[in-house]
Design a protein around this motif. Sequence first.
Motif, PDB file in Angstrom:
ATOM      1  N   GLU A  82       0.820  -1.222   0.000  1.00 50.96           N
ATOM      2  CA  GLU A  82       0.000   0.000   0.000  1.00 50.96           C
ATOM      3  C   GLU A  82       0.851   1.267   0.000  1.00 50.96           C
ATOM      4  O   GLU A  82       0.382   2.344   0.345  1.00 50.96           O
ATOM      5  N   GLU A 134       2.028   3.196  -2.422  1.00 49.22           N
ATOM      6  CA  GLU A 134       1.588   4.280  -3.314  1.00 49.22           C
ATOM      7  C   GLU A 134       0.442   5.069  -2.699  1.00 49.22           C
ATOM      8  O   GLU A 134       0.445   6.313  -2.727  1.00 49.22           O
ATOM      9  N   GLN A 135      -0.539   4.387  -2.136  1.00 49.98           N
ATOM     10  CA  GLN A 135      -1.675   5.079  -1.510  1.00 49.98           C
ATOM     11  C   GLN A 135      -1.217   5.906  -0.311  1.00 49.98           C
ATOM     12  O   GLN A 135      -1.691   7.027  -0.103  1.00 49.98           O
ATOM     13  N   GLU A 186       0.451   9.097  -1.426  1.00 50.80           N
ATOM     14  CA  GLU A 186      -0.515  10.111  -1.858  1.00 50.80           C
ATOM     15  C   GLU A 186      -1.024  10.914  -0.667  1.00 50.80           C
ATOM     16  O   GLU A 186      -1.209  12.131  -0.749  1.00 50.80           O
ATOM     17  N   ARG A 187      -1.243  10.231   0.458  1.00 51.29           N
ATOM     18  CA  ARG A 187      -1.679  10.933   1.671  1.00 51.29           C
ATOM     19  C   ARG A 187      -0.581  11.872   2.178  1.00 51.29           C
ATOM     20  O   ARG A 187      -0.864  12.969   2.669  1.00 51.29           O
TER      21      ARG A 187
END
Length: 641
Positions: A443, A445-446, A449-450
């Motif tokens: 996870e 990449e997600q 982004e945050r």
Amino acid sequence: MFDRTIAEAVIKPDCISNFWQAVDIYLFKTHVVNKKLFGVKNVLILPYKNAPPSAEETFQATEHLLDQIAETELDSFEHETRKRLLCLGCEMREEKVDNISLHEVSQQQYDGAIVLNRLLPKNINVFQPIDVACWIDFRSLRVRLQCLQKDKVTTLFPAFPFSLQVTHGTLSIRCQSTDTVDERSIYWLREVLLERMQKWMESNIPTNATGTSTASIRSLTLVDNLEQYNCLFNELKQKYGQSMVSIWPECTDPQKFVFEDIAIAAYLLMLWRKERTATGLESLQSFVDIGCGNGLLVYILASEGHRGYGIDLRKRKLWDMYPAELMVDLRVETIVPSSSSLFPDIDWIIGNHSDELSPWIPVIAARSSYRCRFFLLPCCAYEFDGRKYQRQNCALSQYGDFLNYAAEIARVCGFAVETDRLRIPSTKRTCLVGSTRTYPEMEYEQQDERVTAFINERSSGAETEEKLAQNGTPEENVPSSGSWSAGFKPRESTEKVRNCTKIDRSVVDKIVAIVFGELLAKRRIPAEFAERSWNAGGTLVLEELVKAIPQELLVALKAECGGLQTLLRNNHQIFRVEKGTVQLRIPTRISDTVDAALARKMKKVKNFKPINFKQRICWFFVNHPDGCPLAEKDCKFNHGS
């Protein structure tokens, strides 16, 4: 029976409830009242409830429990204590309690507790650690303490049992009349411990930077073995301490900075040793120290076998003084947070007083690799875009609020962040450690982004928003090789001097002459110099003096980041600046020069030599229309003879 009163003091009625907080400080921070101690290692806290319905009989039996287990070996102390409490019908926690305060336990319906502490000496070459057992009774506000090494003669702790208790509003320290006591211990209990306990109870227990009561905060909580840390710290002091102090070329205090970095190095080495044990790693961790300053931390860690290097935007004098054979890797570079400032092959990112890069340390670690960890010891508070951090919570200090903010950044980056307090000679000693992640690697990449959204949100000043509007969306504005924050600007590689010492001498002389003339115009004759009619001048506020100085001189002053007040204070032999006002400083007689402050400094600083002002010309003798009001033999300056 503790029937002999060593000392007692009346406590204010509304302060009795602070007894357990004061006991917390004494039991778990004994080094604050005994400078021979490095610290306290808590071995056991075992809360218990007395057996009903004969709770009073159980209380009397548990009171003598320490006598029964005093000879027990340390390894079996907990087992033997639990066994005897069970025989008395007491209820206990099954799990072991760590880092909990007695103040908290006293509010959880427990009747008492057994505590075992190991006192660790500073000087391990002279003293041995000693073990102290404590019996706590919450109902009667009573603590009984006993050294388990009765056969050891030591000045670290009284050899005889004694108690602390509050009865009818009086705090007392007692012992048994049948015990053999020594006067040194009696004096310490009466004059030191009682006074401190009373002070802690009657004053508000201070809170730390994040608003937590300092009574319950302990240092080095992430170190799994304080004894090993103490030994390692002493070993590093012997290896690097005095040798570094003796060659220290910087203008900073070596006694502070050398031993501070040694303590940080000892902490990191213990942290990394603990990590290798937990994960089964055999190879030593690698590191990069961002904002390494004098490079001493890098030198020590590299000398201890860890591969790594330091980065700073300025070279320091000390860099050239490290042993050439070690090849300490110190690099002059400017770090701009971007994809070019990643360290994918490094295990740990260190930010030790990394200033404007402090909020970026968790981000750089998170984006370098999934396995990269960080250690952050923040000092000055900055935002992502280089602006000074603005406090969000007025109930906390600027430093405390920034610590919370830095921890929030680390959590957004996906770290299970831990906070600890170091034992270093600094008020800024709280560190953040991110050694594990809260999300699976798939996870990443997600999570990133945050992180990007959080950075853009915190960097959204008017200037940054304008740049984002011109350059596209936040995602478009962070190319693979671009900066992660449009507004970030690293500091200059050459540090500006802001104390007016670099101003052209002719400018200084002109300003001094103008101010001197303005003060003389306010003619005043002190009574002590009435016979000589010596004009001491008047008093003017700084605002009035600024108006009298030509604009071109003020511009020259401003160009060097200086102010009039600083310039006048730099010439303290002429002017006296107090509360925004300026007056001439009346010349001092030789007999008046050895004041209390100088006497303290002479006593405190080894081989301190006061300045011989007789080697300098008296400014008033040369420049004042009336000359110096003192005869040369009385003036501490030279009159040209």
